[in-house]
Design an enzyme around this catalytic site. Structure first.
Site, PDB file in Angstrom:
ATOM      1  N   CYS A   2       0.063 -13.030 -19.462  1.00 52.43           N
ATOM      2  CA  CYS A   2      -0.725 -14.711 -19.189  1.00 52.43           C
ATOM      3  C   CYS A   2       0.864 -14.851 -20.072  1.00 52.43           C
ATOM      4  O   CYS A   2       1.896 -14.223 -20.602  1.00 52.43           O
ATOM      5  CB  CYS A   2      -1.894 -14.676 -20.166  1.00 52.43           C
ATOM      6  SG  CYS A   2      -2.768 -13.227 -19.639  1.00 52.43           S
ATOM      7  N   ARG A  27       3.818 -15.590 -15.010  1.00 56.10           N
ATOM      8  CA  ARG A  27       3.192 -14.477 -15.533  1.00 56.10           C
ATOM      9  C   ARG A  27       1.891 -14.357 -15.014  1.00 56.10           C
ATOM     10  O   ARG A  27       1.244 -13.769 -15.265  1.00 56.10           O
ATOM     11  CB  ARG A  27       3.400 -14.668 -17.050  1.00 56.10           C
ATOM     12  CG  ARG A  27       4.916 -14.799 -17.827  1.00 56.10           C
ATOM     13  CD  ARG A  27       4.920 -15.109 -19.573  1.00 56.10           C
ATOM     14  NE  ARG A  27       4.449 -14.158 -19.675  1.00 56.10           N
ATOM     15  CZ  ARG A  27       4.438 -13.119 -20.654  1.00 56.10           C
ATOM     16  NH1 ARG A  27       6.686 -13.267 -20.444  1.00 56.10           N
ATOM     17  NH2 ARG A  27       4.158 -12.233 -21.381  1.00 56.10           N
ATOM     18  N   TRP A  79      -3.542 -14.584 -15.930  1.00 54.75           N
ATOM     19  CA  TRP A  79      -3.366 -13.219 -15.513  1.00 54.75           C
ATOM     20  C   TRP A  79      -4.646 -12.258 -15.626  1.00 54.75           C
ATOM     21  O   TRP A  79      -4.310 -11.876 -17.183  1.00 54.75           O
ATOM     22  CB  TRP A  79      -2.020 -12.276 -15.184  1.00 54.75           C
ATOM     23  CG  TRP A  79      -1.807 -11.217 -14.374  1.00 54.75           C
ATOM     24  CD1 TRP A  79      -2.500  -9.972 -14.293  1.00 54.75           C
ATOM     25  CD2 TRP A  79      -1.372 -11.477 -13.486  1.00 54.75           C
ATOM     26  NE1 TRP A  79      -2.024  -9.081 -13.634  1.00 54.75           N
ATOM     27  CE2 TRP A  79      -1.520  -9.861 -12.893  1.00 54.75           C
ATOM     28  CE3 TRP A  79      -0.361 -12.547 -12.456  1.00 54.75           C
ATOM     29  CZ2 TRP A  79      -0.046  -9.604 -11.475  1.00 54.75           C
ATOM     30  CZ3 TRP A  79       0.828 -11.592 -11.583  1.00 54.75           C
ATOM     31  CH2 TRP A  79       0.715 -11.050 -11.150  1.00 54.75           C
ATOM     32  N   ASN A 105      -2.732 -13.468 -25.318  1.00 55.18           N
ATOM     33  CA  ASN A 105      -1.998 -12.659 -24.560  1.00 55.18           C
ATOM     34  C   ASN A 105      -2.298 -11.423 -24.800  1.00 55.18           C
ATOM     35  O   ASN A 105      -2.266 -10.833 -26.216  1.00 55.18           O
ATOM     36  CB  ASN A 105      -0.708 -12.133 -24.306  1.00 55.18           C
ATOM     37  CG  ASN A 105      -0.188 -13.870 -23.886  1.00 55.18           C
ATOM     38  OD1 ASN A 105      -0.886 -14.469 -22.642  1.00 55.18           O
ATOM     39  ND2 ASN A 105       1.517 -13.936 -23.432  1.00 55.18           N
ATOM     40  N   GLY A 106      -2.532  -9.899 -23.814  1.00 55.79           N
ATOM     41  CA  GLY A 106      -2.408  -8.672 -24.607  1.00 55.79           C
ATOM     42  C   GLY A 106      -4.272  -8.621 -24.394  1.00 55.79           C
ATOM     43  O   GLY A 106      -5.097  -9.164 -23.574  1.00 55.79           O
ATOM     44  N   GLU A 489      12.261   6.473  -1.614  1.00 57.29           N
ATOM     45  CA  GLU A 489      11.872   5.366  -2.679  1.00 57.29           C
ATOM     46  C   GLU A 489      13.468   5.436  -2.990  1.00 57.29           C
ATOM     47  O   GLU A 489      14.178   4.332  -2.787  1.00 57.29           O
ATOM     48  CB  GLU A 489      11.138   5.639  -4.051  1.00 57.29           C
ATOM     49  CG  GLU A 489      11.115   4.367  -4.331  1.00 57.29           C
ATOM     50  CD  GLU A 489      10.437   3.419  -3.753  1.00 57.29           C
ATOM     51  OE1 GLU A 489      10.488   3.415  -2.326  1.00 57.29           O
ATOM     52  OE2 GLU A 489      11.084   1.827  -4.256  1.00 57.29           O
ATOM     53  N   LYS A 493      15.157   1.916  -1.510  1.00 55.94           N
ATOM     54  CA  LYS A 493      15.981   1.024  -2.866  1.00 55.94           C
ATOM     55  C   LYS A 493      17.779   0.944  -2.268  1.00 55.94           C
ATOM     56  O   LYS A 493      18.095  -0.294  -2.354  1.00 55.94           O
ATOM     57  CB  LYS A 493      15.903   1.134  -4.314  1.00 55.94           C
ATOM     58  CG  LYS A 493      15.676   0.701  -5.239  1.00 55.94           C
ATOM     59  CD  LYS A 493      13.921  -0.010  -5.284  1.00 55.94           C
ATOM     60  CE  LYS A 493      13.676  -0.307  -3.934  1.00 55.94           C
ATOM     61  NZ  LYS A 493      12.278  -0.558  -4.270  1.00 55.94           N
ATOM     62  N   GLU A 496      17.867  -1.246   1.054  1.00 56.77           N
ATOM     63  CA  GLU A 496      17.402  -2.413   1.199  1.00 56.77           C
ATOM     64  C   GLU A 496      18.538  -3.825   0.028  1.00 56.77           C
ATOM     65  O   GLU A 496      18.702  -4.637   0.122  1.00 56.77           O
ATOM     66  CB  GLU A 496      16.286  -2.790   0.146  1.00 56.77           C
ATOM     67  CG  GLU A 496      15.486  -2.907  -1.153  1.00 56.77           C
ATOM     68  CD  GLU A 496      14.207  -2.456  -0.679  1.00 56.77           C
ATOM     69  OE1 GLU A 496      13.619  -3.354  -0.182  1.00 56.77           O
ATOM     70  OE2 GLU A 496      13.556  -2.057  -1.651  1.00 56.77           O
ATOM     71  N   HIS A 512      17.623  22.058   8.937  1.00 56.56           N
ATOM     72  CA  HIS A 512      17.448  22.274   9.847  1.00 56.56           C
ATOM     73  C   HIS A 512      18.406  21.121  10.569  1.00 56.56           C
ATOM     74  O   HIS A 512      17.704  20.488  12.123  1.00 56.56           O
ATOM     75  CB  HIS A 512      15.568  21.565  10.216  1.00 56.56           C
ATOM     76  CG  HIS A 512      15.431  22.943   9.378  1.00 56.56           C
ATOM     77  ND1 HIS A 512      15.314  24.748   9.962  1.00 56.56           N
ATOM     78  CD2 HIS A 512      14.719  23.456   9.039  1.00 56.56           C
ATOM     79  CE1 HIS A 512      14.920  25.538   9.055  1.00 56.56           C
ATOM     80  NE2 HIS A 512      14.284  24.677   8.002  1.00 56.56           N
ATOM     81  N   LYS A 611       9.650 -10.903   0.185  1.00 59.87           N
ATOM     82  CA  LYS A 611       8.511 -10.647  -0.587  1.00 59.87           C
ATOM     83  C   LYS A 611       7.177  -9.788  -0.415  1.00 59.87           C
ATOM     84  O   LYS A 611       6.429  -8.942  -1.222  1.00 59.87           O
ATOM     85  CB  LYS A 611       8.835 -11.339  -2.581  1.00 59.87           C
ATOM     86  CG  LYS A 611       8.018 -10.707  -3.457  1.00 59.87           C
ATOM     87  CD  LYS A 611       8.465 -10.005  -3.682  1.00 59.87           C
ATOM     88  CE  LYS A 611       8.065  -8.702  -5.305  1.00 59.87           C
ATOM     89  NZ  LYS A 611       8.424  -7.666  -5.334  1.00 59.87           N
TER      90      LYS A 611
HETATM   91  C1  F6R Z   1      10.759  -2.825  -1.088  1.00 65.00           C
HETATM   92  C2  F6R Z   1       9.343  -3.486  -0.684  1.00 65.00           C
HETATM   93  C3  F6R Z   1       9.158  -3.151   0.120  1.00 65.00           C
HETATM   94  C4  F6R Z   1       7.506  -3.369  -0.143  1.00 65.00           C
HETATM   95  C5  F6R Z   1       6.787  -2.972   1.414  1.00 65.00           C
HETATM   96  C6  F6R Z   1       5.038  -3.807   1.028  1.00 65.00           C
HETATM   97  O1  F6R Z   1      11.417  -2.769  -2.129  1.00 65.00           O
HETATM   98  O2  F6R Z   1       9.298  -3.826  -1.950  1.00 65.00           O
HETATM   99  O3  F6R Z   1       9.471  -1.669   1.032  1.00 65.00           O
HETATM  100  O4  F6R Z   1       7.171  -2.310  -0.844  1.00 65.00           O
HETATM  101  O5  F6R Z   1       7.383  -4.777   1.841  1.00 65.00           O
HETATM  102  O6  F6R Z   1       4.386  -4.659   0.370  1.00 65.00           O
HETATM  103  P1  F6R Z   1       3.524  -4.863  -0.983  1.00 65.00           P
HETATM  104  O7  F6R Z   1       3.722  -3.787  -1.429  1.00 65.00           O
HETATM  105  O8  F6R Z   1       3.121  -5.837  -1.163  1.00 65.00           O
HETATM  106  O9  F6R Z   1       2.179  -4.414   0.994  1.00 65.00           O
END
Ligand code: F6R
Length: 616
Positions: A2, A27, A79, A105-106, A489, A493, A496, A512, A611
């Site tokens: 928070c 936050r 939060w 907070n905490g 992963e 990473k 992207e 293979h 996002k």
């Molecule tokens: C990659 C990334 C995306 C999300 C995906 C699902 O770094 O962030 O691959 O993981 O779009 O998003 P959420 O987790 O919000 O359902």
């Protein structure tokens, strides 16, 4: 999780608190509130506590109707951790007499015990939060000390857990008492008064000389100045830090980009996600579980459904759920799951993993699974998100708001949460004893320090590895078991954020087909941490080495042999294989970020991505 802010001086407090809260909104933003001092015509001071569910903008409209006279107050943007988002659960929390208000907070780990004790002494609670116990503890202490900081100090002596807190008291107008343990607090003195906040960005317009309060220290803010004391009440002279960041850098906490900042926050994410999860009896305590232990015991099949990075957290979870609970577990891309006809019965548990909690495919898969009769459990970072609302139970990942588009800290929060779920299923199914759960829980907590160690000691090694692959046209990530799960992963990473093409394979699959790609200098990033399949991975790597691959190995500290085949080695502390995904993910995140920076990419906002993916 928070944000807190406080001001006492000669200016209008509500404007300063609102400006600070807006800066801190990243936050947490499920509710916000302020406590403002007001003096009535008879000269008596009162506290007006004004709280709203939702973003700071809602609180702002409410404060439009409040006059400008108050020059002292505290504010909070929340939060939710203990208690759903609601006005009653929003901060500030006031004591029974209404003359003391607290923002915090905490997490107060012993709040249930304290609440029972305070209730028995006649205190009446108005919220479900852990924070409210602080207001009542300070109220009791103030009746003895008649001095706010002393009362706060006395209250803190009773508390187990983490806190950054600010309190005001109508009987001591103009004074804000501040305390800290394991939750950040910064304090500053500006031209027009004294300021406190949980983050420098809320103070930076008023002052650039700040005190970063240390654990066990207390402060008394007044319009004319600030005094600091230690846990015994003895005066101290704290160190002043001069901030020369601009606001953009301040929001990034001094880091050059959000992705790096968020990677570096991961030790905290592990700790926060675990706080309060193990009851003294040794039982795991997941209070948003929404399913009874009897219902969990009936589960005979688990599907983890998710997209992207969250899907990869599911791959890690499969190993744990099958290993510890002995329940068959399938991991499926939500976009595929919803268009198949998966076998679902009332004893199927669908675990939906989503950072944003609003990914369209994941939501559609949840709805479909529920119609077919499955129990649905959500793992998400966003309180009150559609995934949380539409699931029978939820674990929040406590990663805090993730700003970089590429998920990093929320991935670690997801793995930790899924690990808790796997342990719980193991416990309920009678496959893990209380003693085993305690031991696993402790080791899981240790990964926070292990991540910190990697962040502190391996930056240079990662940088060298990044230089070695930045100009390659493509890269391969390989591993087996947990190592395979996080290789996927690692490749995602890198792709992207740096636009460098990358693929991941279970190392045994190389021969293979993919091994045909290898020619001299081709980068192969291998997860070769010590595990039951270590020797197998090393053999697979030798096959790559023989064809001239440039090998970057993630290895367990102390493994000197790996240097015989690897061109670059990044070391990770020794951990139980079950937890290796948590630690080994960190260098892979750093590698992707460093390569992206070297290639001049916009690390935080890669092209073509968003996002939250709210379209199918
Ligand atoms: C990659 C990334 C995306 C999300 C995906 C699902 O770094 O962030 O691959 O993981 O779009 O998003 P959420 O987790 O919000 O359902």
């Amino acid at each position: 999780m928070c944000g807190i802010v406080g001001y006492t001086g000669t200016d209008t407090a509500k404007d300063i608190l609102l400006a600070g809260l807006k800066r801190l909104e990243y936050r947490g933003y499920d509710s916000a509130g302020v406590a403002l001092e007001r003096t009535d015509p008879a000269g008596e001071t009162h506290l007006d506590v004004i709280r709203r569910v939702g973003k700071v903008a809602g609180l702002e409209s409410e404060l439009d109707h409040v006059d400008d006279e108050s020059t002292c107050g505290i504010g909070h943007t929340r939060w939710a951790t203990h208690g759903r988002p609601s006005v009653a659960n929003a901060h500030p929390h006031a004591c029974c007499g209404g003359n003391i208000a607290v923002v915090h907070n905490g997490i107060i780990e012993n709040f249930a015990e304290l609440r029972d004790e305070l209730t028995a002494r006649g205190h009446v609670f108005g919220s479900e939060t852990d924070t409210e116990v602080l207001a009542h503890l300070v109220e009791e202490a103030y009746a003895q000390t008649h001095e706010l900081v002393a009362a706060v100090r006395k209250a803190c002596e009773r508390v187990v857990g983490a806190y950054g807190l600010a309190a005001v008291c109508a009987d001591e107008p103009g004074v804000i008492a501040v305390a800290r343990k394991d939750s950040p607090i910064v304090i500053g003195r500006g031209e027009h008064g004294s300021y406190v906040a949980s983050d420098i960005i809320a103070l930076i317009d008023a002052t650039r000389d700040v005190v970063v309060l240390e654990d066990g220290q207390f402060a008394r803010l007044a319009p004319e100045g600030i005094t600091y004391t230690d846990a015994q009440g003895a005066p101290i002279e704290p160190e002043i830090t001069h901030i020369d960041w601009d606001i953009d850098m301040a929001e990034k906490g001094g880091y050059p980009d959000f992705m790096l900042k968020e990677i570096c926050e991961q030790p905290r994410v592990v700790r926060d996600t675990l706080v309060g999860r193990l009851a003294p009896s040794g039982e795991l305590d997941i209070d948003e579980l929404g399913l009874t232990f009897e219902e969990l015991d009936l589960i005979d099949r688990v599907y983890v459904i998710a997209c992207g990075t969250s899907y990869h957290a599911g791959l890690v979870a499969k190993n744990l759920i099958e290993g510890w609970a002995r329940i068959p577990c399938e991991v499926e891309a939500a976009s595929e799951f919803r268009y198949r006809n998966p076998i679902i019965t009332p004893s199927t548990l669908v675990v939906a993993v989503s950072q944003s909690g609003e990914t369209a495919d994941t939501l559609a898969a949840i709805r479909d699974a529920r119609i077919k009769g499955a129990k649905v459990f959500g793992i998400t970072n966003v309180v009150g998100s559609p995934v949380a609302r539409e699931s029978d139970g939820v674990i929040y990942t406590k990663a805090n708001k993730e700003i970089a588009v590429a998920s990093t800290k929320s991935f670690i929060g997801q793995i930790v949460s899924l690990t808790l779920l796997a342990m719980l299923l193991g416990q309920v199914k009678g496959k893990l004893t209380t003693g085993q759960v305690r031991m696993l829980f402790r080791e899981l907590g240790d990964t926070a320090a292990q991540i910190q160690y990697i962040l502190d000691s391996q930056r240079e090694a990662v940088h060298e590895a990044a230089l070695a692959c930045k100009d390659a046209p493509s890269a391969l990530f390989v591993g087996r078991g947990m190592g395979a799960a996080i290789s996927y992963e690692g490749a995602l990473k890198l792709k992207e954020v740096s636009y460098l093409h990358a693929e991941a394979y279970a190392a045994g699959e190389m021969k293979h087909g993919p091994i045909a790609l290898i020619d001299p200098g081709f980068p192969v990033i291998a997860v070769t941490t010590k595990s039951p399949v270590y020797d197998k991975v090393v053999s697979n790597l030798k096959e790559c080495e023989a064809r001239g691959a440039k090998i970057i190995a993630l290895a367990t500290e102390g493994d000197e042999d790996i240097k015989q085949i690897a061109d670059h080695v990044i070391y990770i502390p020794a951990v139980r294989d079950a937890f290796s995904a948590i630690t080994a993910s960190v260098p892979l995140q750093l590698l992707a970020r460093d390569v992206a920076v070297m290639r001049g990419c916009d690390v935080d906002q890669p092209r073509n991505l968003a996002k939250s993916v709210t379209v199918e």
